[in-house]
Design an enzyme around this catalytic site. Structure first.
Site, short mmCIF file in Angstrom:
data_model
loop_
_atom_site.label_atom_id
_atom_site.label_comp_id
_atom_site.label_asym_id
_atom_site.label_seq_id
_atom_site.Cartn_x
_atom_site.Cartn_y
_atom_site.Cartn_z
N ARG A 158 0.82 -1.21 0.00
CA ARG A 158 0.00 0.00 0.00
C ARG A 158 0.86 1.26 0.00
NH1 ARG A 158 -5.40 -1.27 1.56
NH2 ARG A 158 -5.80 0.94 1.82
N TYR B 280 0.50 -13.25 0.02
CA TYR B 280 1.02 -12.98 -1.32
C TYR B 280 2.27 -12.12 -1.20
CZ TYR B 280 -2.03 -8.89 -0.54
OH TYR B 280 -2.68 -7.79 -0.02
#
Length: 411
Positions: free
Chosen positions: A109, A217
């Site tokens: 992010r 992930y």
């Protein structure tokens, strides 16, 4: 205290707010952003980006900046969190990218926010301010006036609320309450080599089980593994709903106690210093009041099961920039068109995420059996159920197509 007049004011400097400001500026309109924190930053680690979001990043001019920092996984694998068996796989390879035109990416992010922030700072039409906490707004048919906690006043022809799930400005449009699902999430990153055994370095791994799931992930070019463990809080559902009463680390461990060893090992590596309650809202009938428009999580917060929260905020940004440019001084028409094309799509995401999460977390043996049988029957390159979410739209309709705005961007 200061009294500032601006043409477009964006409240909220997260991913949605910065993307919206960048989109508006790239279409030639000056825009001012207010962020309440001392600096622009993102809490949390990973993001899953479907090709609809990659397409939006391209329209915003930052896809090439973010691509080297992201990972394009080879596939997604859904496994049973209890017995470890593979339920289904989804191939993200050449056929997937040909079908949708852009890749499926996973990224940090902070990397995305930094790219958007750099692009905003480099654009002469974007002004950014931090430490500005909006506490009230007066909304009129011809503009809006915003008041900050320090007494600063901003007057704008168009006001965009991008201030998140618990938006201060949403109450000026609709009176409702964010809905807590009673699920909590613990998240964080670990070095990729520490995640060996539960996820491969080129895949998205999803483990689902009764009342819990964990997704893993790679991010940061594969150096780190992002992990998010989500579980149903029995304390919350038994009436202990105050902060600190539920979603505790002991509940996390209890929820995953019956999982297979790779899942328990993955959960043991997640930090316990903070958790995130899972909220959404029921879709509303409008995002507009006068010259105030809700966007992103202020408009359509959704549970995370489709991986579309930030993706839909980016689609909002692209569509809003295009609509405002198309109608010039006619902000009202731009707002109405934006809402007409965006609201049905985001409402579908909101209402689809809830049952999808329930299907992951079911403990009913019959439902589990049917779910697993249906999932086992699909081929890894069967994308038919994803077209509504990932495929490009026809010209003139809402993002994710972004075809309507592709030729209208002003450098």
């Amino acid at each position: 205290m200061s009294d500032t007049t601006v043409p477009v004011l964006v409240v909220g400097g997260g991913i949605g707010g910065l993307a919206g400001a960048l989109s508006i500026a790239r279409h030639g309109r000056r825009v001012h952003v207010l962020e309440r924190a001392e600096e622009f930053g993102e809490i949390g680690a990973g993001l899953q980006f479907g090709p609809n979001a990659s397409r939006a990043l391209a329209a915003l001019g930052v896809f090439d900046d973010i691509r080297p920092l992201a990972v394009a996984p080879r596939r997604a694998v859904m496994r049973d969190a209890v017995d470890g068996k593979v339920l289904t796989t989804l191939d993200f390879g050449a056929a997937f990218e040909r079908r949708y035109g852009y890749p499926y990416l996973v990224l940090h992010r902070g990397d995305l926010l930094d790219a958007l922030l750099a692009a905003c700072r480099a654009h002469e039409l974007v002004t950014l301010e931090t430490r500005r906490t909006v506490v009230d707004a007066e909304v009129r048919p011809d503009g809006a006036t915003v008041v900050c906690s320090d007494g600063a006043v901003y007057r704008a022809e168009a006001l965009i609320a991008a201030d998140g799930l618990h938006s201060t400005l949403r109450g000026k449009v609709v009176r409702d309450t964010a809905v807590c699902s009673g699920y909590a999430a613990y998240r964080g990153t670990v070095p990729m080599d520490r995640a060996a055994g539960s996820v491969e370095p080129d895949e998205v791994a999803l483990w689902v089980g009764p009342g819990m799931h964990i997704i893993q992930y790679p991010v940061r070019g594969g150096e780190l593994c992002n992990q998010v463990a989500v579980f149903r809080s029995e304390k919350f559902h038994s009436g202990h709903t105050e902060p600190g009463q539920w979603g505790t680390p002991d509940e996390l461990d209890d929820a995953f106690a019956g999982a297979c060893e790779p899942v328990r090992a993955a959960v043991s590596r997640i930090g316990r210093d903070r958790h995130w309650p899972m909220y959404d809202r029921v879709p509303t009938g409008t995002w507009i009041n006068g010259r105030l428009l809700l966007t992103g999580d202020a408009a359509h917060p959704m549970l995370q099961y489709l991986g579309q929260g930030a993706c839909q905020a980016l689609e909002d940004a692209v569509e809003l920039g295009y609509r405002l440019a198309r109608h010039g001084a006619d902000v009202d028409t731009a707002y109405r068109e934006f809402e007409a094309v965006r609201l049905p799509r985001t409402a579908r995401c909101q209402t689809s995420a809830r049952p999808w999460g329930e299907l992951w977390h079911t403990s009913d043996p019959l439902t589990v059996g049917l779910r697993n049988r249906v999932l086992a029957a699909r081929e890894p390159d069967d994308y038919t159920e994803l077209d509504w979410l990932y495929a490009a739209a026809v010209p003139g309709t809402a993002a994710p197509g972004l075809t309507a705005s592709a030729g209208a961007v002003v450098p």
